[in-house]
Write a protein that holds these residues in place. Structure first.
Motif, PDB file in Angstrom:
ATOM      1  N   GLU A  97      16.680  16.930  29.065  1.00 23.35           N
ATOM      2  CA  GLU A  97      17.146  16.613  30.419  1.00 23.35           C
ATOM      3  C   GLU A  97      18.042  17.722  30.971  1.00 23.35           C
ATOM      4  O   GLU A  97      17.868  18.180  32.107  1.00 23.35           O
ATOM      5  N   GLN A  98      19.012  18.137  30.174  1.00 25.59           N
ATOM      6  CA  GLN A  98      20.011  19.098  30.644  1.00 25.59           C
ATOM      7  C   GLN A  98      19.466  20.526  30.710  1.00 25.59           C
ATOM      8  O   GLN A  98      19.757  21.272  31.637  1.00 25.59           O
ATOM      9  N   GLN A  99      18.665  20.901  29.707  1.00 24.38           N
ATOM     10  CA  GLN A  99      18.206  22.284  29.610  1.00 24.38           C
ATOM     11  C   GLN A  99      17.011  22.568  30.528  1.00 24.38           C
ATOM     12  O   GLN A  99      16.887  23.672  31.067  1.00 24.38           O
ATOM     13  N   TYR A 100      16.141  21.563  30.715  1.00 21.89           N
ATOM     14  CA  TYR A 100      14.897  21.799  31.448  1.00 21.89           C
ATOM     15  C   TYR A 100      14.801  20.996  32.743  1.00 21.89           C
ATOM     16  O   TYR A 100      13.820  21.123  33.476  1.00 21.89           O
ATOM     17  N   GLY A 101      15.818  20.175  33.033  1.00 19.59           N
ATOM     18  CA  GLY A 101      15.818  19.414  34.285  1.00 19.59           C
ATOM     19  C   GLY A 101      14.738  18.367  34.368  1.00 19.59           C
ATOM     20  O   GLY A 101      14.246  18.057  35.462  1.00 19.59           O
ATOM     21  N   ILE A 102      14.357  17.796  33.228  1.00 19.04           N
ATOM     22  CA  ILE A 102      13.325  16.747  33.211  1.00 19.04           C
ATOM     23  C   ILE A 102      14.012  15.428  32.855  1.00 19.04           C
ATOM     24  O   ILE A 102      14.531  15.272  31.752  1.00 19.04           O
ATOM     25  N   SER A 103      14.019  14.484  33.771  1.00 22.38           N
ATOM     26  CA  SER A 103      14.699  13.218  33.524  1.00 22.38           C
ATOM     27  C   SER A 103      13.891  12.347  32.559  1.00 22.38           C
ATOM     28  O   SER A 103      12.660  12.482  32.462  1.00 22.38           O
ATOM     29  N   THR A 104      14.580  11.460  31.873  1.00 20.49           N
ATOM     30  CA  THR A 104      13.909  10.554  30.930  1.00 20.49           C
ATOM     31  C   THR A 104      12.834   9.730  31.631  1.00 20.49           C
ATOM     32  O   THR A 104      11.812   9.384  31.036  1.00 20.49           O
ATOM     33  N   GLU A 105      13.055   9.414  32.901  1.00 16.90           N
ATOM     34  CA  GLU A 105      12.086   8.628  33.665  1.00 16.90           C
ATOM     35  C   GLU A 105      10.759   9.362  33.819  1.00 16.90           C
ATOM     36  O   GLU A 105       9.744   8.744  34.144  1.00 16.90           O
ATOM     37  N   ASN A 106      10.758  10.677  33.603  1.00 18.23           N
ATOM     38  CA  ASN A 106       9.532  11.469  33.699  1.00 18.23           C
ATOM     39  C   ASN A 106       9.053  11.950  32.336  1.00 18.23           C
ATOM     40  O   ASN A 106       8.354  12.954  32.243  1.00 18.23           O
ATOM     41  N   ILE A 107       9.449  11.224  31.290  1.00 21.39           N
ATOM     42  CA  ILE A 107       9.061  11.600  29.924  1.00 21.39           C
ATOM     43  C   ILE A 107       8.227  10.486  29.296  1.00 21.39           C
ATOM     44  O   ILE A 107       8.535   9.300  29.433  1.00 21.39           O
ATOM     45  N   ALA A 108       7.169  10.890  28.604  1.00 24.29           N
ATOM     46  CA  ALA A 108       6.398   9.982  27.751  1.00 24.29           C
ATOM     47  C   ALA A 108       6.543  10.462  26.316  1.00 24.29           C
ATOM     48  O   ALA A 108       6.657  11.662  26.059  1.00 24.29           O
ATOM     49  N   VAL A 109       6.553   9.527  25.375  1.00 21.70           N
ATOM     50  CA  VAL A 109       6.692   9.860  23.956  1.00 21.70           C
ATOM     51  C   VAL A 109       5.406   9.482  23.222  1.00 21.70           C
ATOM     52  O   VAL A 109       4.853   8.394  23.420  1.00 21.70           O
ATOM     53  N   ILE A 110       4.932  10.401  22.397  1.00 17.64           N
ATOM     54  CA  ILE A 110       3.812  10.128  21.484  1.00 17.64           C
ATOM     55  C   ILE A 110       4.347  10.351  20.078  1.00 17.64           C
ATOM     56  O   ILE A 110       4.845  11.438  19.754  1.00 17.64           O
ATOM     57  N   ALA A 111       4.254   9.346  19.237  1.00 16.81           N
ATOM     58  CA  ALA A 111       4.845   9.440  17.894  1.00 16.81           C
ATOM     59  C   ALA A 111       3.923   8.809  16.876  1.00 16.81           C
ATOM     60  O   ALA A 111       3.202   7.858  17.175  1.00 16.81           O
ATOM     61  N   GLN A 112       3.960   9.330  15.660  1.00 14.40           N
ATOM     62  CA  GLN A 112       3.044   8.885  14.617  1.00 14.40           C
ATOM     63  C   GLN A 112       3.789   8.499  13.341  1.00 14.40           C
ATOM     64  O   GLN A 112       4.763   9.151  12.954  1.00 14.40           O
ATOM     65  N   SER A 113       3.377   7.402  12.721  1.00 11.41           N
ATOM     66  CA  SER A 113       3.834   6.971  11.406  1.00 11.41           C
ATOM     67  C   SER A 113       5.348   6.775  11.359  1.00 11.41           C
ATOM     68  O   SER A 113       5.897   5.977  12.110  1.00 11.41           O
ATOM     69  N   VAL A 114       6.048   7.511  10.496  1.00 10.20           N
ATOM     70  CA  VAL A 114       7.512   7.398  10.430  1.00 10.20           C
ATOM     71  C   VAL A 114       8.127   7.820  11.760  1.00 10.20           C
ATOM     72  O   VAL A 114       9.097   7.198  12.236  1.00 10.20           O
ATOM     73  N   ARG A 131       9.152   6.510  30.482  1.00  6.67           N
ATOM     74  CA  ARG A 131       7.978   6.124  31.265  1.00  6.67           C
ATOM     75  C   ARG A 131       6.888   5.490  30.402  1.00  6.67           C
ATOM     76  O   ARG A 131       6.224   4.548  30.832  1.00  6.67           O
ATOM     77  N   ALA A 132       6.695   6.006  29.190  1.00  7.38           N
ATOM     78  CA  ALA A 132       5.624   5.474  28.335  1.00  7.38           C
ATOM     79  C   ALA A 132       5.906   5.805  26.879  1.00  7.38           C
ATOM     80  O   ALA A 132       6.503   6.836  26.564  1.00  7.38           O
ATOM     81  N   LEU A 133       5.445   4.907  25.994  1.00  6.34           N
ATOM     82  CA  LEU A 133       5.621   5.068  24.546  1.00  6.34           C
ATOM     83  C   LEU A 133       4.286   4.811  23.862  1.00  6.34           C
ATOM     84  O   LEU A 133       3.720   3.716  23.968  1.00  6.34           O
ATOM     85  N   CYS A 134       3.768   5.830  23.177  1.00  6.85           N
ATOM     86  CA  CYS A 134       2.499   5.704  22.454  1.00  6.85           C
ATOM     87  C   CYS A 134       2.773   5.862  20.962  1.00  6.85           C
ATOM     88  O   CYS A 134       3.236   6.922  20.519  1.00  6.85           O
ATOM     89  N   LEU A 135       2.468   4.815  20.200  1.00  8.56           N
ATOM     90  CA  LEU A 135       2.769   4.795  18.775  1.00  8.56           C
ATOM     91  C   LEU A 135       1.472   4.763  17.984  1.00  8.56           C
ATOM     92  O   LEU A 135       0.679   3.824  18.098  1.00  8.56           O
ATOM     93  N   ALA A 136       1.273   5.796  17.153  1.00  7.42           N
ATOM     94  CA  ALA A 136       0.066   5.886  16.334  1.00  7.42           C
ATOM     95  C   ALA A 136       0.395   5.486  14.899  1.00  7.42           C
ATOM     96  O   ALA A 136       1.229   6.120  14.248  1.00  7.42           O
ATOM     97  N   SER A 137      -0.225   4.427  14.414  1.00  8.70           N
ATOM     98  CA  SER A 137      -0.035   3.929  13.051  1.00  8.70           C
ATOM     99  C   SER A 137       1.435   3.890  12.641  1.00  8.70           C
ATOM    100  O   SER A 137       1.825   4.494  11.633  1.00  8.70           O
ATOM    101  N   PRO A 138       2.269   3.180  13.397  1.00  4.57           N
ATOM    102  CA  PRO A 138       3.697   3.124  13.039  1.00  4.57           C
ATOM    103  C   PRO A 138       3.893   2.569  11.638  1.00  4.57           C
ATOM    104  O   PRO A 138       3.285   1.561  11.256  1.00  4.57           O
ATOM    105  N   ALA A 139       4.752   3.231  10.863  1.00  6.70           N
ATOM    106  CA  ALA A 139       4.944   2.888   9.441  1.00  6.70           C
ATOM    107  C   ALA A 139       5.985   1.779   9.290  1.00  6.70           C
ATOM    108  O   ALA A 139       7.016   1.957   8.640  1.00  6.70           O
ATOM    109  N   PHE A 140       5.693   0.616   9.882  1.00  7.98           N
ATOM    110  CA  PHE A 140       6.623  -0.504   9.796  1.00  7.98           C
ATOM    111  C   PHE A 140       6.664  -1.111   8.392  1.00  7.98           C
ATOM    112  O   PHE A 140       7.641  -1.755   8.031  1.00  7.98           O
ATOM    113  N   ASP A 141       5.629  -0.908   7.611  1.00  6.34           N
ATOM    114  CA  ASP A 141       5.608  -1.418   6.230  1.00  6.34           C
ATOM    115  C   ASP A 141       4.680  -0.538   5.400  1.00  6.34           C
ATOM    116  O   ASP A 141       3.457  -0.586   5.555  1.00  6.34           O
ATOM    117  N   ILE A 142       5.261   0.259   4.516  1.00  5.02           N
ATOM    118  CA  ILE A 142       4.483   1.207   3.712  1.00  5.02           C
ATOM    119  C   ILE A 142       3.898   0.504   2.486  1.00  5.02           C
ATOM    120  O   ILE A 142       4.557  -0.314   1.844  1.00  5.02           O
TER     121      ILE A 142
END
Length: 582
Positions: A97-114, A131-142
């Protein structure tokens, strides 16, 4: 199309963590970004292929190496705690946000496993306006495959402290893509082991987040691999079913192994993510409507249920009555229990005992009970909360000093005042004034005594005051520049009271001043507290309505403040946040 560069950002403890940035040539005016979080053992380079494959040229891309992974420092596969890595995410997003001037409202997260569990925990605990959260095979129980493996690891961890576990997972169990499997086996940056504290922290956070997913107010897509040898699918579905946001999707990818975004036919998953993110950006960010969460919704229903008496002759009621009787009996020996029974387990007197954190009974049995009582997870969290208040008070007093502002501190419900006076004693320079208020004569008298003991009478005063009297708060002179609200709003279920209090504080404060406010977003002993413990309010049951961080932040924002900082204990119970009057 993209310009790739490597950087570091400074996290909460001064650690410089590595990340990559792919700058889009099309992302000029209204900047948007996708942040990638790799799975356990891996690093940002293992997700770099997604930048081109997602075909979202109007977005910048960012990907980090989690501490203990890739090019980031720390022992391989380890970190101070799982919650430390979650806080790293908060600092990473703030940096973007601070370094690149991109607000959290304009961010999407893609995350995998852990990485997906880290991201989900961050969204739950810090309530970012994502704005959006994409979770691929979240490791809620290994899948550990060894019977009672988790129990055994916890026992060993208590006996020998932290140690490392080598991964049993071979590359051909992760993906059908032969080249990707080969690169995994040959990659020198892969961390083959994971520390037991990180693994157990992952388990604890996963159980909490899956159980409390009702309080994640972000459009969320879950991708589950159909032939996953590494993690179980059931908690992924349970997590998804509890999500309250109407924009949510669950996709079962038949035949996929665990490395969902690195599979041979990953274009199936990638197309789904592409569509979901595009749709989430078709309209402006919509904040959740939580001002009336005390009147309708999950937390309201739970509090209502715990407020209802159990059938008199039910086994459950008899069990709770026995527990209450045992507490009453134990208070004959234990000073800690006696204070709770006499003044309420949520009283200022009880909190002062918890802060002192030492057995104070006059007999050996009572001291044993005191020690067990003080070691309860809730009280441990309370003491961490005190540390976080002190830490943030120092930080924002320094901010005000840098702005050449006069430091005038007010605490609207100080209890005995121990935590605020301890914090003030740690400041490099004494503030101009300290005003402590509380509704209780007992607390005011105890606080006045502490002020005298610390020789602060020249700058501090402790007066009777109602924390929910907006007019009384608004009339405070001179105007405070830093206001502390600790352990108060959590005791009252009604949002109207909170709104009233915040309105008075906003009127009282100087523009640009800060409020430090606490929250209680989750508690593993919510039913025990409601059924067994009494409140300071005429000895009634202590029924807590747990406010999500998103709800608490909404109330503060609605009163005219902007949130700027937050801490949370490693148990996920108590938050301490900072907002500025704008």
């Amino acid at each position: 199309m993209y310009k790739n560069s490597q950087h570091t950002f400074c996290s909460f403890d001064g650690t410089e963590l590595y990340y990559q940035h792919w700058e889009s040539s099309q992302n000029i005016n209204d900047k948007k970004a996708i942040v990638l979080f790799h799975r356990g053992h891996e690093h940002s380079g293992r997700m770099a292929h997604l930048v081109q494959e997602l075909n979202l040229p109007e977005f910048d891309f960012f990907a980090w190496d989690a501490r203990g992974h890739g090019h980031s420092p720390g022992e391989r596969g380890d970190a101070p705690s799982f919650s430390a890595c979650v806080k790293d995410i908060q600092y990473f997003i703030q940096h973007i946000e601070q370094q690149y001037g991109i607000s959290t409202e304009n961010i999407a997260v893609i995350a995998q496993s852990v990485g997906a569990v880290l991201a989900a925990t961050w969204v739950h605990d810090y309530a970012p306006k994502l704005r959006a959260l994409c979770l691929a095979s979240p490791a809620f129980d290994i899948k550990l495959y060894v019977p009672f493996a988790e129990t055994g690891l916890r026992t060993l961890n208590k006996l020998k402290g932290n140690f490392f576990i080598q991964s049993y997972v071979k590359a051909n169990m992760l993906t059908h893509d032969i080249e990707r499997a080969k690169s995994y086996e040959q990659d020198p940056l892969i961390a083959r082991a994971i520390s037991v504290r990180m693994l157990l922290g992952l388990y604890d956070a996963s159980k909490r987040i899956v159980n409390d997913a009702y309080h994640i107010y972000v459009p969320t897509q879950v991708l589950s691999s159909g032939n996953d040898f590494v993690v179980f699918q059931k908690p992924q579905r349970e997590f998804y079913e509890k999500l309250p946001h109407p924009k949510k999707e669950f996709h079962l990818l038949e035949g996929f192994f665990h490395d969902t975004l690195g599979e041979k036919h990953r274009e199936i998953a990638i197309q789904k993510i592409h569509r979901f993110i595009q749709q989430c950006f078709t309209e402006p960010y919509q904040k959740p409507d939580l001002l009336n969460a005390d009147k309708i919704g999950f937390s309201c229903a739970i509090a209502e249920e715990l407020s209802s008496p159990l059938p008199e002759n039910s086994i459950k009621n008899k069990v709770w009555q026995l527990i209450k009787s045992n507490l009453k009996f134990g208070s004959q020996f234990s000073q800690g229990l006696k204070i709770g029974e006499d003044t309420g387990y949520d009283s200022g007197s009880t909190l002062d005992f918890v802060y002192r954190n030492q057995p104070e009974s006059s007999n050996p049995l009572g001291n044993i009970i005191d020690q067990q009582y003080l070691n309860a997870i809730g009280w441990r969290g309370i003491r961490v909360r005190k540390q976080h208040i002190e830490q943030l008070l120092r930080k924002y007093v320094e901010q005000l000093n840098q702005q050449n502002r006069t430091i005038r501190i007010m605490d609207i419900a100080a209890g005995h005042g121990r935590y605020i006076l301890d914090a003030v004693n740690q400041l490099p320079k004494r503030p101009h004034s300290i005003l402590l208020r509380d509704y209780s004569d007992i607390n005011v008298q105890a606080g006045q005594k502490m002020i005298a003991e610390r020789e602060l009478n020249d700058i501090a005063q402790f007066i009777l005051g109602d924390a929910f009297d907006a007019a009384s708060l608004a009339a405070v002179k001179p105007k405070p520049t830093l206001v502390v609200i600790s352990g108060l709003y959590e005791l009252f279920n009604e949002n109207a009271l909170i709104t009233q209090s915040l309105s008075g504080i906003h009127s009282a404060m100087e523009k640009g001043g800060y409020i430090i406010y606490t929250g209680q977003i989750w508690h593993p002993q919510q039913e025990f507290i409601a059924r067994a413990l009494t409140s300071h309010r005429q000895g009634s049951a202590w029924v807590m309505r747990l406010r999500s961080q998103a709800e608490m932040d909404t109330l503060v924002e609605n009163a005219g403040f902007k949130k700027v900082d937050q801490c949370i204990d490693e148990y996920g119970i108590f938050t301490v946040s900072v907002a500025q009057k704008i």
